[in-house]
Enzyme design. Structure first.
Site, PDB file in Angstrom:
ATOM      1  N   ASN A 200       1.242  -2.164   4.722  1.00  0.00           N
ATOM      2  CA  ASN A 200       0.688  -3.521   4.660  1.00  0.00           C
ATOM      3  C   ASN A 200       1.492  -4.323   3.623  1.00  0.00           C
ATOM      4  O   ASN A 200       1.561  -3.933   2.455  1.00  0.00           O
ATOM      5  CB  ASN A 200      -0.792  -3.439   4.255  1.00  0.00           C
ATOM      6  CG  ASN A 200      -1.468  -4.800   4.246  1.00  0.00           C
ATOM      7  OD1 ASN A 200      -0.877  -5.817   3.876  1.00  0.00           O
ATOM      8  ND2 ASN A 200      -2.716  -4.811   4.646  1.00  0.00           N
ATOM      9  N   LEU A 202       0.865  -6.857   1.969  1.00  0.00           N
ATOM     10  CA  LEU A 202       0.099  -7.344   0.818  1.00  0.00           C
ATOM     11  C   LEU A 202      -0.395  -6.193  -0.052  1.00  0.00           C
ATOM     12  O   LEU A 202      -0.894  -6.413  -1.153  1.00  0.00           O
ATOM     13  CB  LEU A 202      -1.118  -8.154   1.279  1.00  0.00           C
ATOM     14  CG  LEU A 202      -0.844  -9.420   2.091  1.00  0.00           C
ATOM     15  CD1 LEU A 202      -2.154 -10.090   2.478  1.00  0.00           C
ATOM     16  CD2 LEU A 202       0.038 -10.375   1.311  1.00  0.00           C
ATOM     17  N   GLU A 203      -0.284  -4.961   0.449  1.00  0.00           N
ATOM     18  CA  GLU A 203      -0.824  -3.851  -0.333  1.00  0.00           C
ATOM     19  C   GLU A 203       0.305  -3.039  -0.984  1.00  0.00           C
ATOM     20  O   GLU A 203       0.700  -3.304  -2.094  1.00  0.00           O
ATOM     21  CB  GLU A 203      -1.765  -2.993   0.532  1.00  0.00           C
ATOM     22  CG  GLU A 203      -3.011  -3.817   0.928  1.00  0.00           C
ATOM     23  CD  GLU A 203      -4.092  -3.049   1.638  1.00  0.00           C
ATOM     24  OE1 GLU A 203      -3.819  -1.974   2.210  1.00  0.00           O
ATOM     25  OE2 GLU A 203      -5.242  -3.538   1.639  1.00  0.00           O
ATOM     26  N   MET A 204       0.886  -2.043  -0.257  1.00  0.00           N
ATOM     27  CA  MET A 204       1.936  -1.247  -0.881  1.00  0.00           C
ATOM     28  C   MET A 204       3.327  -1.650  -0.388  1.00  0.00           C
ATOM     29  O   MET A 204       4.346  -1.256  -0.966  1.00  0.00           O
ATOM     30  CB  MET A 204       1.648   0.231  -0.661  1.00  0.00           C
ATOM     31  CG  MET A 204       0.324   0.615  -1.363  1.00  0.00           C
ATOM     32  SD  MET A 204      -0.402   2.160  -0.794  1.00  0.00           S
ATOM     33  CE  MET A 204       0.457   3.308  -1.862  1.00  0.00           C
TER      34      MET A 204
END
Ligand code: HEC
Ligand code: HEC
Length: 426
Positions: A200, A202-204
């Site tokens: 993702n 926006l995540e990792m």
């Protein structure tokens, strides 16, 4: 009034009788005949007795049944008429819901048995920041098992480069029991879920699972760990996912006060928590937050994973907490587990509600049509149908502060820590 006139009349006759008796006795005292005093005494007493009888009749009439009953010994009293209880005795939600404790082990799929080596590798990967594009974010960044109950305490999560995502992080605790994962339920297993955050943006923020695998393969210690877990040192996305999922299957909290209560320890819940538990069933929360994991989306008795939220439209909570703004799910959401919910504020998919008690008020209104109203006179709502000439009472038409507090206290009894690994056998 009549009785009192009667009473006065009786007293007057008794007094007259006494006077007459006195007068006759005085007269006889002077003449001192032999048999006459006895006759006079009898006559006078008769008049007094008649007066006293009238007094008695009058007082029974005046003070009535209740007075008489009080004078009677207990044995002779009529039994009190039964008082109808305010609750409907045969309400299935009240009596029929069977509570379940959480199993001590989470089920694992046939192709990914939970082994000690895999769990150890999974724990390491869960905490591995090098699995992110900037080496700063690990699963644990947003799923803090120590302080934050397996979530991050933020309304929406913050991933690489400080970017905010659109949704609140749910806890990973007991996610192993869920049949659908994510707020919208788009993943069906932990294995399927685990690669989502890795890639993702926006995540990792990794470009793909292969890139994450290549990064790990460059770290010698990981080759050994993968060999121990899978039999050979090959590292790929599927194995990363399996190891993380195996670890997550140990993150379960089966020893909460609630579970101890259900297993037979009556003292595990306070009286207030027991009231909250009863209300949770009676109000209908169990209709969705059902089974041992308190979710219709669990493998433990959950057969309806999704529900409209808000189900009952038209409250001002919708605007205040932006409940209908998320475009992704069309208003249908996976039912979350409520285990450890008291540790995972803020609430709902967008983290818009800060406090558990407010989340309970929102739920009662938007899922069960029971608005919050703490006024005593609001407790009972009466519905009169003029056409049918039928009146109905709804005792649970609203929810008050005492109920909210009791449910919050009950939900707090769903807090627990993962068992030490020895006792989960993995
Ligand atoms: C940047 C913060 C962040 C990171 C890093 C992160 N997560 Fe999450 N996690 C979330 C958010 C937000 C959601 C909910 C997303 C959604 O529903 O769309 C979520 C959902 C989940 C769920 C679903 C829980 C449920 O009940 O549906 C699991 C399991 C999970 N994450 C595990 C992981 C694992 C394993 C990793 C590491 C590989 C990870 N997360 C990394 C924020 C994060
Ligand atoms: C008709 C189904 C339904 C009923 C009934 C219901 N819930 Fe929910 N509950 C849900 C859904 C769906 C969500 C997820 C909402 C979202 O996506 O933000 C939820 C979320 C919650 C949350 C927030 C969880 C979190 O981690 O953010 C709490 C707390 C909660 N419910 C408590 C209750 C209580 C207490 C009751 C009874 C008064 C109740 N619910 C009744 C379906 C239901």
């Amino acid at each position: 009034m009549r009785e009192y006139d009667f009473l006065l009349f009786g007293l007057a006759i008794a007094a007259l009788g006494a006077l007459a008796l006195g007068a006759v006795m005085a007269e006889l005292g002077r003449k001192s005949g032999a048999t006459r005093p006895l006759v006079a005494l009898g006559l006078g007493l008769g008049v007094i007795a008649f007066g006293a009888k009238l007094v008695l009749i009058a007082s029974f009439d005046a003070f009535g049944q209740a007075y008489l009953e009080r004078m009677l010994p207990d044995k002779l009293k009529r039994p009190a008429p039964p008082v109808e209880p305010m609750v409907v005795r045969h309400d299935p939600r009240l009596r029929g819901y069977v509570w379940e404790a959480l199993p001590r082990r989470a089920p694992a799929p046939a192709d990914n048995p939970t082994t000690a080596a895999k769990v150890a590798l999974g724990r390491r990967l869960f905490n591995e920041r090098r699995l992110s594009a900037d080496d700063r974010v690990a699963c644990v960044s947003c799923h803090d098992l120590q302080g934050k109950g397996g979530a991050d305490g933020r309304p929406v999560s913050v991933g690489i480069g400080g970017q905010e995502g659109g949704r609140n992080a749910p806890t990973v605790l007991n996610a192993a029991f869920q049949s659908r994962l994510f707020w919208d339920g788009r993943a069906a297993s932990l294995e399927e879920q685990a690669l989502g955050p890795l890639t993702n943006p926006l995540e990792m923020g990794m470009p793909d699972a292969a890139a994450a695998a290549a990064k790990l393969a460059a770290i010698p210690a990981y080759r050994d760990a993968f060999a121990a877990a899978f039999g050979d040192p090959a590292i790929n996305g599927a194995r990363i996912a399996r190891a993380i999922a195996a670890y997550e299957r140990t993150l379960i909290t089966p020893d909460t006060p609630y579970d101890r209560f259900v297993r037979g320890d009556r003292s595990a819940l306070t009286a207030q928590q027991q009231r909250g538990m009863a209300l949770f069933a009676r109000l209908g929360c169990v209709g969705c937050h059902t089974g041992a994991n308190f979710s219709g989306a669990s493998q433990l008795g959950g057969d309806a994973p999704f529900r409209a939220f808000p189900a009952v439209r038209g409250s001002d909570y919708e605007g205040r907490y932006r409940l209908t703004e998320d475009p992704n799910a069309g208003g249908v959401w996976r039912i979350p587990s409520l285990r450890n919910v008291s540790r995972t504020a803020p609430y709902f998919h967008n983290g818009a509600v800060q406090e558990l008690r407010e989340a309970i008020r929102v739920m009662a209104r938007v899922q069960l049509d029971r608005p919050f109203d703490d006024r005593p006179e609001a407790r009972w709502q009466v519905r009169w149908s003029a056409a049918e000439r039928v009146i109905e009472a709804r005792p649970d038409a609203v929810i008050g502060e005492a109920e909210v507090e009791a449910i919050a206290a009950f939900l707090k009894a769903l807090e627990g820590n993962p068992l030490p690994r020895e006792s989960t056998g993995s």
